[in-house]
Design a protein around this motif. Structure first.
Motif, PDB file in Angstrom:
ATOM      1  N   GLY A  76       1.077  14.896   9.801  1.00 25.85           N
ATOM      2  CA  GLY A  76       1.545  13.856  10.703  1.00 25.85           C
ATOM      3  C   GLY A  76       1.152  12.462  10.287  1.00 25.85           C
ATOM      4  N   ALA A  77       0.867  12.265   9.020  1.00 25.63           N
ATOM      5  CA  ALA A  77       0.465  10.955   8.522  1.00 25.63           C
ATOM      6  C   ALA A  77       1.377  10.494   7.400  1.00 25.63           C
ATOM      7  N   VAL A  78       1.415   9.191   7.216  1.00 26.52           N
ATOM      8  CA  VAL A  78       2.091   8.573   6.090  1.00 26.52           C
ATOM      9  C   VAL A  78       1.034   7.962   5.179  1.00 26.52           C
ATOM     10  N   LEU A  79       1.121   8.284   3.904  1.00 26.13           N
ATOM     11  CA  LEU A  79       0.320   7.621   2.875  1.00 26.13           C
ATOM     12  C   LEU A  79       1.240   6.644   2.162  1.00 26.13           C
ATOM     13  N   HIS A  80       0.899   5.390   2.221  1.00 28.97           N
ATOM     14  CA  HIS A  80       1.703   4.345   1.567  1.00 28.97           C
ATOM     15  C   HIS A  80       0.769   3.524   0.701  1.00 28.97           C
ATOM     16  N   THR A  86      -4.810  -2.923  -5.773  1.00 30.03           N
ATOM     17  CA  THR A  86      -4.209  -1.714  -5.230  1.00 30.03           C
ATOM     18  C   THR A  86      -4.712  -1.500  -3.808  1.00 30.03           C
ATOM     19  N   TYR A  87      -3.805  -1.134  -2.915  1.00 33.70           N
ATOM     20  CA  TYR A  87      -4.215  -0.788  -1.559  1.00 33.70           C
ATOM     21  C   TYR A  87      -3.428   0.412  -1.065  1.00 33.70           C
ATOM     22  N   SER A  88      -4.015   1.112  -0.102  1.00 39.81           N
ATOM     23  CA  SER A  88      -3.371   2.235   0.556  1.00 39.81           C
ATOM     24  C   SER A  88      -3.398   2.017   2.060  1.00 39.81           C
ATOM     25  N   ILE A  89      -2.329   2.430   2.720  1.00 42.55           N
ATOM     26  CA  ILE A  89      -2.260   2.436   4.182  1.00 42.55           C
ATOM     27  C   ILE A  89      -2.112   3.884   4.619  1.00 42.55           C
ATOM     28  N   TYR A  90      -2.962   4.303   5.557  1.00 44.47           N
ATOM     29  CA  TYR A  90      -2.903   5.642   6.126  1.00 44.47           C
ATOM     30  C   TYR A  90      -2.627   5.484   7.618  1.00 44.47           C
ATOM     31  N   VAL A  91      -1.494   6.018   8.070  1.00 42.00           N
ATOM     32  CA  VAL A  91      -1.082   5.761   9.448  1.00 42.00           C
ATOM     33  C   VAL A  91      -0.312   6.953   9.991  1.00 42.00           C
ATOM     34  N   PRO A  92      -0.365   7.203  11.303  1.00 43.53           N
ATOM     35  CA  PRO A  92       0.467   8.254  11.881  1.00 43.53           C
ATOM     36  C   PRO A  92       1.952   7.976  11.670  1.00 43.53           C
ATOM     37  N   THR A  93       2.730   9.033  11.537  1.00 43.87           N
ATOM     38  CA  THR A  93       4.164   8.866  11.279  1.00 43.87           C
ATOM     39  C   THR A  93       4.883   8.153  12.415  1.00 43.87           C
ATOM     40  N   VAL A 124      -7.224  12.842   1.109  1.00 42.54           N
ATOM     41  CA  VAL A 124      -8.190  13.157   2.160  1.00 42.54           C
ATOM     42  C   VAL A 124      -8.061  12.193   3.332  1.00 42.54           C
ATOM     43  N   LEU A 125      -8.022  10.889   3.058  1.00 41.67           N
ATOM     44  CA  LEU A 125      -7.986   9.913   4.146  1.00 41.67           C
ATOM     45  C   LEU A 125      -6.681   9.996   4.929  1.00 41.67           C
ATOM     46  N   ALA A 126      -5.578  10.273   4.247  1.00 39.68           N
ATOM     47  CA  ALA A 126      -4.307  10.436   4.951  1.00 39.68           C
ATOM     48  C   ALA A 126      -4.355  11.651   5.875  1.00 39.68           C
ATOM     49  N   GLU A 132      -4.713  14.135  11.264  1.00 31.35           N
ATOM     50  CA  GLU A 132      -5.330  15.132  12.133  1.00 31.35           C
ATOM     51  C   GLU A 132      -6.267  14.514  13.172  1.00 31.35           C
ATOM     52  N   GLY A 133      -6.258  13.169  13.252  1.00 27.67           N
ATOM     53  CA  GLY A 133      -6.947  12.483  14.330  1.00 27.67           C
ATOM     54  C   GLY A 133      -8.429  12.277  14.168  1.00 27.67           C
TER      55      GLY A 133
END
Length: 349
Positions: free
Chosen positions: A250-254, A187-194, A120-122, A127-128
């Protein structure tokens, strides 16, 4: 056009160029790297000038490598890093500081909800509707998180998982199984535009997105480094592993899981890490393959997380944020329709 690429664990590569009739011209390479002999710099410039602006990173790197004189020494950068900087300049790729980051460190939620929140967060970032975000997870129950393409029966001993109270969930990214207990992992997640990783190979982007945490670990006295493709490690053993998913939005989930503490004997009971072939000595070796952060620092989990948050904020800027009620509701819907279903968890039996 101008592009920059900080090589993870290395130096800054800076390129300036023009494009005329879809051909690169006026190319100039600069940076704080080391290069011998000096005139190899002009060889690299000449190699890139004249290339098609549509050249992919592999083509650019191959041209640079072929142009280097015999015995040339590149320290802190590589032909591949030049290629990344070129591609980033052509695509007007963004940098970390181009974004207003949010940093989320919220309450523990069930493992299946963690999986749904990641998606969801990614999507929200892609989608801005959400700013790029770093989320640090909290756990209050044990779980095994398997990769998107892993076989359920090959990875998890279902009998022992149930015996020890482990929930088994499947995430959207690839990679290997994660053994999670409350208080034992970070644990961590990064959500960022590609755009942040545009022009990078998957391998390059893994190290790029985790360079900040390497910096944080080094500041705690850990000789941490990235080991391709997706491991964070040290001379005494593996610390953690990363996984990544590129979304159509258009996002990267890392995301990354690092071991703070661990019960190695329980781990090899729940996970099928070739357990059938392990002797007692082998079980000990498997447990020692991961070297938890507690043993390397003597610090509490909270102290390590605080240092991580401080490091990320100082490097890239970040303001405290939270998950919205609407995002929680969307994640709850995904739990029901996808992540808790037998079809999803057992999609690779």
């Amino acid at each position: 056009m101008h592009g920059e690429y900080k090589v993870p664990g290395g130096k800054l590569v800076v390129v300036d160029l023009e494009v005329v009739d879809n051909v690169i011209s006026g190319f100039r390479l600069a940076g704080d790297f080391f290069l011998e002999p000096d005139d190899a710099l002009e060889d690299i410039n000449d190699a890139v000038n004249g290339l098609s602006a549509d050249s992919d990173a592999a083509t650019i790197a191959a041209a640079v490598r072929a142009a280097l004189p015999a015995g040339a020494t590149l320290l802190g950068f590589s032909p591949e890093s030049v290629a990344v900087a070129v591609r980033r300049s052509l695509a007007h790729a963004s940098s970390w500081r181009d974004y207003d980051w949010q940093l989320i460190h919220t309450k523990a939620v069930p493992p299946v909800m963690q999986m749904a929140l990641d998606e969801v967060l990614a999507v929200e970032v892609g989608e801005g509707r959400r700013q790029p975000t770093l989320r640090i997870w909290e756990w209050n129950e044990p779980a095994v998180v398997i990769g998107s393409f892993q076989s359920l029966k090959n990875e998890v001993d279902a009998v022992n998982a149930e015996k020890h109270g482990f929930t088994v969930v499947r995430r959207v990214s690839g990679g290997g199984a994660m053994f999670m207990e409350a208080g034992s992992v970070i644990t961590y997640s990064i959500y960022v535009p590609t755009e942040l990783v545009h022009g990078m190979t998957f391998a390059d982007s893994y190290a790029f997105l985790d360079e900040w945490v390497i910096t944080a670990l080094k500041s705690l006295g850990i000789d941490a480094h990235y080991q391709p493709l997706n491991d964070i490690t040290s001379p005494t053993g593996k610390i953690g592993g990363a996984a990544q998913k590129r979304l159509g939005s258009g996002a990267v989930l890392h995301h990354v899981t690092m071991s703070y503490d661990m019960d190695g004997e329980k781990m090899v009971q729940v996970l099928r890490i070739g357990r059938e072939k392990l002797s007692d000595k082998g079980i000990t070796s498997a447990a020692k393959r991961v070297d938890p952060l507690r043993s390397q620092t003597g610090l509490s989990r909270a102290e390590i997380i605080d240092r991580m948050k401080q490091t990320f904020t100082s490097l890239y800027g970040a303001t405290p944020g939270d998950i919205t009620d609407e995002e929680y509701a969307k994640a709850a819907g995904l739990v029901e329709s996808k992540f808790s279903t037998a079809e999803w968890i057992g999609r690779v039996p």
